[in-house]
Design a protein around this motif. Sequence first.
Motif, PDB file in Angstrom:
ATOM      1  N   GLN A 195      39.184  44.946  50.399  1.00  0.00           N
ATOM      2  CA  GLN A 195      39.657  44.770  48.995  1.00  0.00           C
ATOM      3  C   GLN A 195      41.026  45.447  48.915  1.00  0.00           C
ATOM      4  OE1 GLN A 195      37.352  47.043  46.276  1.00  0.00           O
ATOM      5  NE2 GLN A 195      38.833  47.021  44.659  1.00  0.00           N
ATOM      6  N   GLN A 227      45.336  45.699  46.747  1.00  0.00           N
ATOM      7  CA  GLN A 227      45.996  45.612  45.706  1.00  0.00           C
ATOM      8  C   GLN A 227      47.704  45.255  45.879  1.00  0.00           C
ATOM      9  OE1 GLN A 227      46.651  48.491  42.778  1.00  0.00           O
ATOM     10  NE2 GLN A 227      44.519  48.244  41.912  1.00  0.00           N
ATOM     11  N   GLN A 276      47.614  43.766  41.153  1.00  0.00           N
ATOM     12  CA  GLN A 276      46.473  42.796  41.276  1.00  0.00           C
ATOM     13  C   GLN A 276      45.756  42.977  42.198  1.00  0.00           C
ATOM     14  OE1 GLN A 276      46.016  39.750  39.199  1.00  0.00           O
ATOM     15  NE2 GLN A 276      44.001  39.681  40.446  1.00  0.00           N
ATOM     16  N   GLU A 277      44.310  42.929  42.055  1.00  0.00           N
ATOM     17  CA  GLU A 277      43.312  43.429  42.476  1.00  0.00           C
ATOM     18  C   GLU A 277      43.006  42.118  43.666  1.00  0.00           C
ATOM     19  OE1 GLU A 277      41.144  45.929  43.445  1.00  0.00           O
ATOM     20  OE2 GLU A 277      42.208  47.296  42.088  1.00  0.00           O
ATOM     21  N   TYR A 278      42.744  42.046  44.732  1.00  0.00           N
ATOM     22  CA  TYR A 278      42.296  40.838  45.606  1.00  0.00           C
ATOM     23  C   TYR A 278      41.176  41.145  46.736  1.00  0.00           C
ATOM     24  CZ  TYR A 278      46.935  38.601  44.520  1.00  0.00           C
ATOM     25  OH  TYR A 278      47.881  38.395  43.638  1.00  0.00           O
ATOM     26  N   ALA A 335      40.534  36.508  43.563  1.00  0.00           N
ATOM     27  CA  ALA A 335      41.490  37.134  42.694  1.00  0.00           C
ATOM     28  C   ALA A 335      40.862  37.152  41.216  1.00  0.00           C
ATOM     29  CB  ALA A 335      42.877  36.909  42.550  1.00  0.00           C
ATOM     30  N   THR A 352      40.626  37.311  37.200  1.00  0.00           N
ATOM     31  CA  THR A 352      41.324  37.144  36.145  1.00  0.00           C
ATOM     32  C   THR A 352      40.600  37.336  34.907  1.00  0.00           C
ATOM     33  OG1 THR A 352      41.017  34.929  35.931  1.00  0.00           O
ATOM     34  CG2 THR A 352      42.673  35.339  37.524  1.00  0.00           C
TER      35      THR A 352
END
Length: 58
Positions: free
Chosen positions: A2, A4, A8-10, A25, A27
């Motif tokens: 994990q 960022q 934005q988190e990925y 990702a 949303t």
Amino acid sequence: MQFQVKGQEYFLAFVEDEKRWCLFAPTEQGVNRVPVYVDGAKYERMGIMEHITNKLSS
């Protein structure tokens, strides 16, 4: 894994059924899923016995 980027988190995960990595990702509408492609040239891994044999013969 994990991480960022610009807030934005990925999530990077291996999808076992497909035998490949995907980037996820989150949303507001759900989760975007992006397959990860490998652009590098394929290579052959040299085994330990091949390495030893090559060293002995040189």
